[in-house]
Design a protein around this motif. Structure first.
Motif, PDB file in Angstrom:
ATOM      1  N   TRP A  43      -1.399 -24.567  37.357  1.00  0.00           N
ATOM      2  CA  TRP A  43      -1.933 -25.419  36.254  1.00  0.00           C
ATOM      3  C   TRP A  43      -3.328 -25.363  37.665  1.00  0.00           C
ATOM      4  N   TYR A  44      -4.563 -25.296  37.357  1.00  0.00           N
ATOM      5  CA  TYR A  44      -5.383 -24.937  38.034  1.00  0.00           C
ATOM      6  C   TYR A  44      -6.378 -25.364  37.252  1.00  0.00           C
ATOM      7  N   LEU A  58      -7.079 -22.581  34.298  1.00  0.00           N
ATOM      8  CA  LEU A  58      -7.048 -21.125  33.844  1.00  0.00           C
ATOM      9  C   LEU A  58      -4.943 -22.110  34.646  1.00  0.00           C
ATOM     10  N   VAL A  59      -4.392 -21.478  33.357  1.00  0.00           N
ATOM     11  CA  VAL A  59      -3.445 -21.971  33.272  1.00  0.00           C
ATOM     12  C   VAL A  59      -2.096 -20.145  33.409  1.00  0.00           C
ATOM     13  N   VAL A  64      -1.555 -15.880  31.672  1.00  0.00           N
ATOM     14  CA  VAL A  64      -2.603 -15.922  32.487  1.00  0.00           C
ATOM     15  C   VAL A  64      -4.644 -16.441  31.761  1.00  0.00           C
ATOM     16  N   GLU A  65      -4.655 -17.494  31.610  1.00  0.00           N
ATOM     17  CA  GLU A  65      -5.214 -17.891  29.758  1.00  0.00           C
ATOM     18  C   GLU A  65      -5.734 -19.686  30.529  1.00  0.00           C
ATOM     19  N   GLU A 103     -12.001 -15.512  41.944  1.00  0.00           N
ATOM     20  CA  GLU A 103     -10.933 -15.146  43.351  1.00  0.00           C
ATOM     21  C   GLU A 103      -9.699 -15.760  42.599  1.00  0.00           C
ATOM     22  N   LEU A 104      -9.471 -16.310  42.523  1.00  0.00           N
ATOM     23  CA  LEU A 104      -8.258 -17.147  41.331  1.00  0.00           C
ATOM     24  C   LEU A 104      -7.592 -16.075  40.686  1.00  0.00           C
ATOM     25  N   ARG A 105      -8.890 -15.469  39.643  1.00  0.00           N
ATOM     26  CA  ARG A 105      -8.178 -14.561  38.536  1.00  0.00           C
ATOM     27  C   ARG A 105      -8.171 -13.059  39.663  1.00  0.00           C
ATOM     28  N   GLU A 106      -8.395 -12.465  40.250  1.00  0.00           N
ATOM     29  CA  GLU A 106      -8.297 -11.165  41.455  1.00  0.00           C
ATOM     30  C   GLU A 106      -6.630 -11.351  42.186  1.00  0.00           C
TER      31      GLU A 106
END
Length: 112
Positions: A43-44, A58-59, A64-65, A103-106
């Motif tokens: 969990w972010y 973001l979980v 990833v959502e 950046e996290l999504r990438e």
């Protein structure tokens, strides 16, 4: 401690995040990371609502959502049996370096 006052201060309120997202979009910073030991769930946190004790962020679990998650639920996840019975399963990443949502999504897409 999972979410001490010094870390609470790092996260903006939901209202502040909505305003920041309008200005920065995917460049908003993810400042706090929680993870479940013995699991791939992470969990972010982007913001925190102290009244409801919930985060928005973001979980990374089955999917990833973006969404809300509860501090109380994270804190209640414990090991069910064995020598770790009753010990917390969720920890805060003490070595987390804030990065942008983009950046996290990438990073997450690169490992999926």
């Amino acid at each position: 401690k999972l979410f001490p006052p010094s870390v609470v201060k790092l996260l903006p309120t939901r209202e502040d995040t909505i305003e920041a997202e309008a200005d920065t979009g995917e460049e908003i910073l993810i400042k706090v990371k929680f993870f479940a030991t013995g699991s791939s769930w992470t969990w972010y946190a982007m913001d925190y609502d102290p009244e409801h004790r919930t985060f928005f962020g973001l979980v990374d679990g089955l999917e990833v959502e973006l969404g809300d998650f509860s501090l109380d639920e994270l804190a209640s996840l414990t090991y069910p049996d064995g020598y770790m019975k009753g010990h917390p399963r969720v920890e805060r990443d003490l070595h987390w370096t804030p990065i942008t949502l983009r950046e996290l999504r990438e990073q997450l897409e690169a490992v999926r």
